[in-house]
Scaffold this active site. Structure first.
Site, PDB file in Angstrom:
ATOM      1  N   HIS A 177      34.655  45.751  39.516  1.00  8.35           N
ATOM      2  CA  HIS A 177      33.518  44.833  39.395  1.00  8.35           C
ATOM      3  C   HIS A 177      33.052  44.353  40.768  1.00  8.35           C
ATOM      4  CE1 HIS A 177      33.457  44.608  35.092  1.00  8.35           C
ATOM      5  NE2 HIS A 177      34.665  44.085  34.990  1.00  8.35           N
ATOM      6  N   HIS A 199      31.270  47.108  42.737  1.00  6.07           N
ATOM      7  CA  HIS A 199      29.972  47.344  42.104  1.00  6.07           C
ATOM      8  C   HIS A 199      28.971  46.264  42.521  1.00  6.07           C
ATOM      9  CE1 HIS A 199      27.654  48.138  38.081  1.00  6.07           C
ATOM     10  NE2 HIS A 199      27.056  48.677  39.126  1.00  6.07           N
ATOM     11  N   HIS A 231      40.844  46.823  38.023  1.00  2.82           N
ATOM     12  CA  HIS A 231      39.715  46.579  37.119  1.00  2.82           C
ATOM     13  C   HIS A 231      38.729  45.595  37.764  1.00  2.82           C
ATOM     14  CE1 HIS A 231      37.883  46.014  33.032  1.00  2.82           C
ATOM     15  NE2 HIS A 231      37.522  44.870  33.599  1.00  2.82           N
ATOM     16  N   GLU A 232      39.255  44.446  38.192  1.00  6.82           N
ATOM     17  CA  GLU A 232      38.377  43.439  38.808  1.00  6.82           C
ATOM     18  C   GLU A 232      37.845  43.925  40.149  1.00  6.82           C
ATOM     19  OE1 GLU A 232      37.421  41.218  36.898  1.00  6.82           O
ATOM     20  OE2 GLU A 232      38.988  41.413  35.391  1.00  6.82           O
TER      21      GLU A 232
END
Length: 244
Positions: free
Chosen positions: A18, A21, A14-15
């Site tokens: 980020h 991105h 998940h991190e």
């Protein structure tokens, strides 16, 4: 603090979503347009989670493993879509109450929250019974003090589910990287998604996401009741009454 558990793995990817991105956006956009809008900021992280969960589900060896990963996938959908939509409605109700009466009390928050939880659960209408103690669950969400943001988790999951589906079945990876991960804040959030073929103002993404949800439920149901169905089949073949 990585401990090798599934929750640790999902936090990591998940991190990582980020991080990738942010990295690609800052590399391909000028400083003033590098930061992605909040409306799409949770999509890359959620895409990663969905892809990893799908990999784990497809590669599960035993019935128990398959049930475990399906149940996890269904639970995430419930929390990210149904529950976040429910609390987005609570956010709106809170702001409407403050606009109307100038303030809001803890008792009023409990009242508003319990009404919505019961509405979403089908309480009293053949659905899930919701005890009055559930009213205080609004206190778990510090997001309620930060403006209207919770709806973004629901819309992000719908978009992410659609993107993950296209990556897995239609070779969508390069388009996803070029048109979202590298886009930063170069356009309005809705147009970034629309330009890559994920228009949240149409039924398409919701149809794909909810079809996946239904497929997961159907598959889980078959796995859970497979043994009972086999026993009933043997009973029918043996001339005795099946039990459901």
């Amino acid at each position: 603090n990585y401990g090798g558990r599934l929750s640790d793995l999902l936090t990591f990817v998940h991190e990582g979503g980020h991080a990738i991105h942010s990295y690609l956006s800052t590399r391909h956009q000028p400083y003033a347009m590098a930061k992605a809008p909040r409306f799409i900021s949770e999509i890359p992280s959620t895409v990663n989670e969905i892809l990893v969960m799908e990999f784990l589900r497809k590669n599960a060896k035993t019935r128990k493993e398959k049930i475990f990963f399906l149940n996890k996938k269904i639970g995430v959908f419930r929390n990210k879509v149904f529950r976040m939509a429910q609390y987005a409605e609570l956010e709106l109700a809170i702001h409407q109450e403050v606009t109307k009466n100038g303030a809001i009390s803890g008792d009023k928050l409990n009242q508003l929250n319990l009404r919505l939880i019961r509405e979403y659960a089908g309480h009293g209408k053949g659905g899930v019974h919701v005890a009055e103690e559930a009213a205080i669950l609004w206190a778990l969400f510090p997001h309620l003090y930060r403006g209207i943001i919770l709806y973004g988790y629901a819309t992000s999951y719908i978009a992410a589910a659609t993107i993950a589906h296209k990556i897995l079945h239609h070779g969508f990876g390069p388009t996803y990287v070029a048109k979202l991960l590298k886009a930063g804040g170069s356009k309005e959030a809705h147009n970034i998604l629309k330009d890559m073929g994920v228009d949240l103002t149409t039924k398409g993404p919701y149809t794909i996401a909810f079809a996946q949800f239904k497929e997961s439920l159907d598959t889980l149901e078959k796995l859970l009741f497979a043994k009972k169905l086999q026993k009933n089949r043997r009973k029918i073949e043996g001339g005795t009454n099946p039990v459901f």
